[in-house]
Structures are given as structure tokens and as C-alpha cells.
Design an enzyme around this catalytic site. Structure first.
Site, PDB file in Angstrom:
ATOM      1  N   ASP A 109      73.715  32.547  17.492  1.00  0.00           N
ATOM      2  CA  ASP A 109      72.258  32.624  17.399  1.00  0.00           C
ATOM      3  C   ASP A 109      71.857  34.100  17.432  1.00  0.00           C
ATOM      4  O   ASP A 109      72.220  34.830  18.366  1.00  0.00           O
ATOM      5  CB  ASP A 109      71.609  31.867  18.554  1.00  0.00           C
ATOM      6  CG  ASP A 109      70.102  31.811  18.430  1.00  0.00           C
ATOM      7  OD1 ASP A 109      69.579  30.800  17.943  1.00  0.00           O
ATOM      8  OD2 ASP A 109      69.437  32.800  18.826  1.00  0.00           O
ATOM      9  N   GLU A 159      68.102  30.910  12.308  1.00  0.00           N
ATOM     10  CA  GLU A 159      68.965  32.033  12.676  1.00  0.00           C
ATOM     11  C   GLU A 159      70.248  31.582  13.361  1.00  0.00           C
ATOM     12  O   GLU A 159      70.937  32.378  14.003  1.00  0.00           O
ATOM     13  CB  GLU A 159      68.211  33.012  13.587  1.00  0.00           C
ATOM     14  CG  GLU A 159      67.810  32.457  14.949  1.00  0.00           C
ATOM     15  CD  GLU A 159      66.442  31.786  14.957  1.00  0.00           C
ATOM     16  OE1 GLU A 159      65.814  31.763  16.022  1.00  0.00           O
ATOM     17  OE2 GLU A 159      66.016  31.276  13.897  1.00  0.00           O
TER      18      GLU A 159
END
Length: 314
Positions: free
Chosen positions: A181, A224
Site C-alpha cells: 500500500d 494504491e
């Protein structure tokens, strides 16, 4: 004129028509004897395979095939010869016959073969079509359907399918699942703009792609978040791969007009499977929990967990 006489008068004309079709049709037509020697070929065949006029005659059929498929092709032909059908399309829905041009390049072929005879001797005739453009088009469609358009990595659905295929092929091997992430990604879009955010996504994707082995499987999980599957890798080596990816990304300098050089970090959750088969959903869930712990612990770090249980792949 009787009906029989009328039909007889058409035979020479019919032969001329057939000859014209064979010599002018865009599909290749090739005939081989029962020893696999080429006894007939039309100009389209010579054009498809890149040979000069007359050069293919009396050559073994294998000159038109890559060496690696000779045995497979011989089995196909032998099976057809031993069967009862008079005609057959060679290949399958998911595969095509591969041919070799004189210059060594390979082409995809659609081939229909049939049994006949010439001068009292058995002969097999093949009608050949170069379908390389069609195969490329189908492959492009498949790639588009499986690929995330921004990152160029596998999308979520294709990632899962590829991981399950890898696990089935490596049933006894340890494997690991990673979820990455990008830290503070929303702030990137807010501060630098969405084009900058896209550049960060693309950069991390390139680093991820260039940091793994050919057998590893990488994908964009969404937004993301990115996923990585590492088959046949010891836990310490899996950790090393993840840390190398994180370090390479952190060192990358982003330069956007009107802003000082920017660097970003990434958090990662690693689920290490130590007992062969591990359920895909369990691995994702374990990696996601480890990622949550990494984010809650301050970000810019890797948290790993070992999965000791064994389960069926689902």
C-alpha cells in the site's frame, strides 16, 4: 444431347475450374504421400511459407514445421490416418498449429486435412490458412481483459486466476503473498494533482515488475494497493524481495514543476505459506491483516506472518 453426354462435356471445363481455384486461391493447398513427402503445393503455400516456386516439391513435410512440434504433428497425422473420418480440422479451440517459414520465423496456421488418392496411391491434402493476425488480435483482447490499464500489471481477476494456476502446478512448494500500500497516496493527488498520482502508480509498478522473477505474479489490487505472489521461495528470501522493492521505491526521486523533489514510502503485509497448499482467500486475508498492522504501526514498514495450516485451494 443426352443428359450423360451433357455431363461428360463439362468434365474438362470442371478440371480447368478446379485447377484455377487451386492455383489462385489465397489458402495454401498441399498434398503429401504416405511417407510424408510433399507431392503437391500451390503458389499460396509457397507464399505463406516463403519458398520459391517449385522448391517445396519432394521435400519432407517437416521443413514447414518447427522441430519442437515434429513428434506431436506426426501423432496427429497418424491418428487421422488410422481413423474413419475423411476430413478433420487440426488444432484445438485454445491452440493452433505452428508453422515455420523458410527464414525460420513462426506463423499460426488453421489447417483442414482430408484423405484422397492420386494415381492409385493414398495422399493427404491439407488446406492451410495463415491466421497469425487473428491469433495476435485474440491475444491482444485477452491481454486487455486481464491487464490494469494504468499499471500494466494483472488486474484482480486475472491475478487470482494466475495464482491458482501457479499453486496447482507447485502443489508441494512453499509460497508467499504480499499486499503493498503506497503510504499517503491521497495526499499525493491532493498536493501534486492526479497526473502526479498516476506517475507514482506507474513508477511503483515498474519497480515491482523489475524486482521479481519470471515465475512470480504481480498485480494491481485496486487504487494504491498492489499484490505479489512468490511461489517456491523460502521465507527469508520472500522478505528480502519485499524489502528490496520497498527500498527501490523509497529512493526514487519524483520531480514536478513548482515543487521540490519528493520521495514516498510503501507499507507491506507478507503472508508466508509454509505447508504447501494454502487457500487463496486465506493468504489474501492474512497479508491484508499484516498490512493493516504495518499501517497502524507507523507505515513505511513490512509486517510478515506465517500461515501454518494447510487447506484446499479455492
Amino acid at each position: 444431347m443426352t443428359k450423360r453426354a451433357s455431363i461428360a462435356s463439362l468434365i474438362p471445363a470442371s478440371q480447368d475450374i478446379y485447377r484455377k481455384i487451386v492455383f489462385e486461391i489465397a489458402d495454401g493447398i498441399i498434398g503429401i504421400d504416405d511417407h510424408g513427402i510433399i507431392r503437391l503445393c500451390n503458389p499460396a503455400t509457397e507464399s505463406i511459407f516463403g519458398w520459391q516456386t517449385g522448391e517445396l516439391l519432394d521435400k519432407p513435410l517437416e521443413v514447414l514445421l518447427p522441430e519442437r512440434v515434429h513428434g506431436f504433428h506426426q501423432k496427429l497425422v497418424a491418428g487421422f490416418q488410422a481413423g474413419n473420418t475423411e476430413a478433420r480440422y487440426m488444432g484445438q479451440r485454445s491452440t493452433t498449429i505452428v508453422g515455420r517459414r523458410l527464414d525460420g520465423t513462426e506463423i499460426n496456421l488453421g489447417i483442414t486435412i482430408l484423405r484422397t488418392s492420386a494415381a492409385g496411391s493414398p495422399m493427404m491434402v491439407a488446406v492451410i490458412r495463415d491466421i497469425s493476425d487473428h491469433v495476435r488480435y485474440q491475444n491482444d483482447l485477452k491481454r486487455l481483459a486481464e491487464t490494469d490499464s494504468l499499471s500494466g500489471l494483472l488486474n484482480r481477476r486475472a491475478f487470482r486466476a494466475n495464482v491458482l494456476q501457479s499453486v496447482n502446478a507447485n502443489a508441494a512448494a512453499a509460497s508467499s503473498m504480499v499486499i503493498f500500500d503506497l503510504d499517503g497516496f491521497k495526499a499525493v493527488n491532493d498536493r501534486f494533482g492526479h497526473d502526479a498520482g498516476d506517475e507514482v502508480i506507474i513508477c511503483f509498478s515498474e519497480i515491482l515488475r523489475n524486482s521479481i522473477r519470471g515465475s512470480d505474479i504481480a498485480g494491481r489490487w485496486g487504487g494504491e494497493e498492489f499484490v505479489l505472489f512468490l511461489p517456491n521461495l523460502k521465507s527469508k528470501d520472500a522478505v528480502a524481495v519485499v524489502e528490496r522493492i520497498r527500498a527501490n521505491f523509497t529512493r526514487f526521486d519524483f520531480n514536478w514543476a513548482g515543487h521540490p523533489t519528493a520521495n514516498f514510502t510503501v507499507s507491506a503485509g507478507l503472508a508466508i505459506g509454509t505447508s504447501g497448499y494454502v487457500d487463496f482467500s486465506d493468504m489474501i486475508a492474512s497479508a491484508d491483516k499484516a498490512l493493516y498492522d504495518a499501517k497502524r504501526g507507523g507505515r513505511d514498514q513490512l509486517v510478515s506472518t506465517e500461515m501454518q495450516h494447510e487447506a484446499l485451494v479455492s
